[in-house]
Design a protein around this motif. Structure first.
Motif, PDB file in Angstrom:
ATOM      1  N   ALA A 225      31.598  29.408  37.800  1.00 32.81           N
ATOM      2  CA  ALA A 225      32.340  30.921  38.795  1.00 32.81           C
ATOM      3  C   ALA A 225      33.015  31.779  37.603  1.00 32.81           C
ATOM      4  O   ALA A 225      32.379  32.075  36.665  1.00 32.81           O
ATOM      5  CB  ALA A 225      33.447  30.140  39.242  1.00 32.81           C
ATOM      6  N   GLU A 226      33.312  33.289  38.694  1.00 33.41           N
ATOM      7  CA  GLU A 226      33.892  33.791  37.569  1.00 33.41           C
ATOM      8  C   GLU A 226      35.062  33.670  37.112  1.00 33.41           C
ATOM      9  O   GLU A 226      35.333  34.364  35.805  1.00 33.41           O
ATOM     10  CB  GLU A 226      33.819  35.248  38.457  1.00 33.41           C
ATOM     11  CG  GLU A 226      34.291  36.897  37.925  1.00 33.41           C
ATOM     12  CD  GLU A 226      34.230  37.785  38.220  1.00 33.41           C
ATOM     13  OE1 GLU A 226      34.419  39.111  38.355  1.00 33.41           O
ATOM     14  OE2 GLU A 226      34.064  37.355  40.219  1.00 33.41           O
ATOM     15  N   ASN A 227      36.014  33.539  37.550  1.00 29.94           N
ATOM     16  CA  ASN A 227      37.015  33.044  37.786  1.00 29.94           C
ATOM     17  C   ASN A 227      37.408  31.193  37.309  1.00 29.94           C
ATOM     18  O   ASN A 227      36.177  30.484  37.079  1.00 29.94           O
ATOM     19  CB  ASN A 227      37.740  33.329  38.751  1.00 29.94           C
ATOM     20  CG  ASN A 227      37.901  34.441  38.386  1.00 29.94           C
ATOM     21  OD1 ASN A 227      38.390  35.680  37.423  1.00 29.94           O
ATOM     22  ND2 ASN A 227      38.605  35.048  39.945  1.00 29.94           N
TER      23      ASN A 227
ATOM     24  N   THR B  57      26.861  34.772  41.240  1.00 31.53           N
ATOM     25  CA  THR B  57      27.845  33.988  40.670  1.00 31.53           C
ATOM     26  C   THR B  57      29.091  33.187  41.681  1.00 31.53           C
ATOM     27  O   THR B  57      29.458  34.916  42.125  1.00 31.53           O
ATOM     28  CB  THR B  57      28.047  34.545  39.168  1.00 31.53           C
ATOM     29  OG1 THR B  57      27.471  35.227  37.912  1.00 31.53           O
ATOM     30  CG2 THR B  57      29.526  34.381  38.911  1.00 31.53           C
ATOM     31  N   PRO B  58      29.861  32.370  41.610  1.00 28.53           N
ATOM     32  CA  PRO B  58      30.648  32.859  42.356  1.00 28.53           C
ATOM     33  C   PRO B  58      31.763  33.077  42.164  1.00 28.53           C
ATOM     34  O   PRO B  58      32.020  33.453  40.668  1.00 28.53           O
ATOM     35  CB  PRO B  58      30.762  30.992  43.232  1.00 28.53           C
ATOM     36  CG  PRO B  58      30.031  30.700  41.961  1.00 28.53           C
ATOM     37  CD  PRO B  58      28.960  31.639  41.618  1.00 28.53           C
ATOM     38  N   VAL B  59      32.907  33.558  42.981  1.00 29.78           N
ATOM     39  CA  VAL B  59      34.445  33.869  42.165  1.00 29.78           C
ATOM     40  C   VAL B  59      35.506  32.546  41.756  1.00 29.78           C
ATOM     41  O   VAL B  59      35.681  32.947  40.602  1.00 29.78           O
ATOM     42  CB  VAL B  59      35.203  34.428  43.231  1.00 29.78           C
ATOM     43  CG1 VAL B  59      36.236  35.184  42.908  1.00 29.78           C
ATOM     44  CG2 VAL B  59      34.659  35.683  44.120  1.00 29.78           C
ATOM     45  N   ASP B  60      35.739  31.550  42.291  1.00 25.37           N
ATOM     46  CA  ASP B  60      36.622  30.830  41.582  1.00 25.37           C
ATOM     47  C   ASP B  60      36.471  29.013  41.653  1.00 25.37           C
ATOM     48  O   ASP B  60      36.907  28.314  40.571  1.00 25.37           O
ATOM     49  CB  ASP B  60      38.004  30.436  43.487  1.00 25.37           C
ATOM     50  CG  ASP B  60      38.551  32.130  42.651  1.00 25.37           C
ATOM     51  OD1 ASP B  60      38.851  32.216  42.115  1.00 25.37           O
ATOM     52  OD2 ASP B  60      38.637  32.393  43.968  1.00 25.37           O
TER      53      ASP B  60
ATOM     54  N   TYR C 253      33.854  37.072  31.264  1.00 25.40           N
ATOM     55  CA  TYR C 253      33.980  37.657  32.729  1.00 25.40           C
ATOM     56  C   TYR C 253      34.728  38.961  32.221  1.00 25.40           C
ATOM     57  O   TYR C 253      34.908  39.800  32.665  1.00 25.40           O
ATOM     58  CB  TYR C 253      33.593  37.683  33.716  1.00 25.40           C
ATOM     59  CG  TYR C 253      32.532  36.559  33.819  1.00 25.40           C
ATOM     60  CD1 TYR C 253      31.138  37.396  33.753  1.00 25.40           C
ATOM     61  CD2 TYR C 253      32.405  35.087  34.318  1.00 25.40           C
ATOM     62  CE1 TYR C 253      29.933  36.665  34.253  1.00 25.40           C
ATOM     63  CE2 TYR C 253      31.455  33.990  34.110  1.00 25.40           C
ATOM     64  CZ  TYR C 253      30.500  35.480  34.528  1.00 25.40           C
ATOM     65  OH  TYR C 253      28.893  34.732  34.744  1.00 25.40           O
TER      66      TYR C 253
ATOM     67  N   GLU D  95      45.066  32.924  35.961  1.00 23.87           N
ATOM     68  CA  GLU D  95      44.353  33.596  35.925  1.00 23.87           C
ATOM     69  C   GLU D  95      44.611  34.994  34.824  1.00 23.87           C
ATOM     70  O   GLU D  95      43.693  35.423  34.219  1.00 23.87           O
ATOM     71  CB  GLU D  95      43.417  34.688  36.822  1.00 23.87           C
ATOM     72  CG  GLU D  95      42.768  34.093  38.300  1.00 23.87           C
ATOM     73  CD  GLU D  95      42.150  32.940  37.726  1.00 23.87           C
ATOM     74  OE1 GLU D  95      41.297  33.320  36.382  1.00 23.87           O
ATOM     75  OE2 GLU D  95      41.398  31.620  37.643  1.00 23.87           O
TER      76      GLU D  95
END
Length: 322
Positions: A218-220, A240-243, A229, A156
């Motif tokens: 996803a965000e990440n 929006t999903p996280v991963d 983001y 990340e």
């Protein structure tokens, strides 16, 4: 023995000595050249270990679209590249104008070994997903460097994408130039972020058309997502999903609460898009109400890994929102 005979013998002897001297000199030159060749190599550490490659690389065969971006970033033109049929052409479209005359050597998954051998390359660059049997065959042709952070678990750290760029730049003794390009891109990103932060509402959803379904990114988990983001500071929508990206049903798409939607795919000829637009709830999406749904090309995921590509993503976003 007369003078004439002596002269002939002397001439022959001088000629023989000259030939011996020439051969000796050639051997010395060959030895010197051999020593010089050893001195003019560099050892590159990569995911498969270490490889010795020429200090001056002239013929690099590149079997990754991402590495093409990296090489062009440091003003180095690949000698040969893999085809990119999955993107609709031989070369990645966003780099095509810089690749005129570059030879094609099959796909990354199925490289043309005969064509690569005929080029007598100095080095071959491949991704970490390259099968071992393919790597072993390529290694017999030329030193084969295995990079490929894009096929490993994504860190990340927003600068994670730069690692392969810097590794390739090191092979060409151009780390300073690569760092300069990274700094220029950082400044461009910061300037864009300041513009985006002035937006009253900046909630974003990035969607991808896939045949008869739609995915939401996803965000990440990918440098493109991190760019959107983390660095440009768009806010993720509630859906929006996280991963990991997820599939969306047509029933849930109108529930997207995004002020901006970037939609990857052939929007104009998509039955899925037409079906979405015909939904009674479609116009309840803030992005639809504000006419802020923008089509992107299929290269954004690829572009997210390279300095040239990331710069183009920023340009496209600013062109859309301003």
């Amino acid at each position: 023995m007369n003078r004439k005979t002596n002269s002939v013998i002397l001439t022959s002897l001088i000629g023989s000595l000259a030939m011996i001297g020439a051969c000796s000199n050639q051997e010395d030159v060959a030895e010197d050249q051999g020593a010089t060749a050893v001195e003019e190599t560099q050892t590159i550490t990569h995911l498969k270990g270490e490889s010795d490659v020429p200090l001056e690389i002239e013929k690099a065969v590149v079997l990754s679209a991402t590495y093409i971006d990296h090489m062009l970033t440091i003003d180095e033109k690949p000698y040969a590249v893999n085809v990119e049929a999955r993107y609709g052409g031989d070369y990645p479209a966003y780099l095509e104008d810089q690749l005129e005359g570059v030879q094609l050597v099959g796909s990354a998954d199925e490289p043309n070994l005969e064509a690569i051998t005929s080029l007598n390359p100095d080095v071959i660059l491949v991704e970490s997903r390259t099968p071992d049997d393919t790597y072993n065959l390529l290694e017999q042709i030329a030193p084969t460097i295995v990079l490929g952070n894009e096929w490993l678990d994504y860190d990340e750290d927003p600068d994670f994408w730069t690692e392969d760029l810097l590794a390739i730049a090191g092979m060409y003794d151009k780390v300073d130039l690569a760092e300069k390009k990274i700094d220029e891109l950082s400044q461009k990103t910061e300037d864009a972020r300041k513009i985006i932060e002035t937006l009253e509402d900046r909630k974003l959803a990035y969607l991808r058309l896939r045949d008869d379904m739609v995915q939401i990114y996803a965000e990440n988990g990918h440098p493109m997502n991190t760019l959107l983001y983390n660095e440009l500071t768009f806010s993720p929508s509630q859906m929006t999903p996280v991963d990991q990206r997820e599939d969306l049903s047509l029933e849930t798409i109108p529930e997207i609460d995004a002020d901006y939607i970037f939609l990857e795919g052939d929007v104009n000829s998509s039955d899925t898009v037409e079906e979405m637009k015909q939904s009674e709830l479609w116009n309840q999406i803030p992005a639809a109400q504000k006419d802020q749904i923008y089509a992107t090309d299929s290269y954004w995921l690829l572009k997210g890994w390279g300095a040239i590509g990331r710069g183009q993503i920023i340009d496209e976003i600013l062109n859309d929102i301003e």
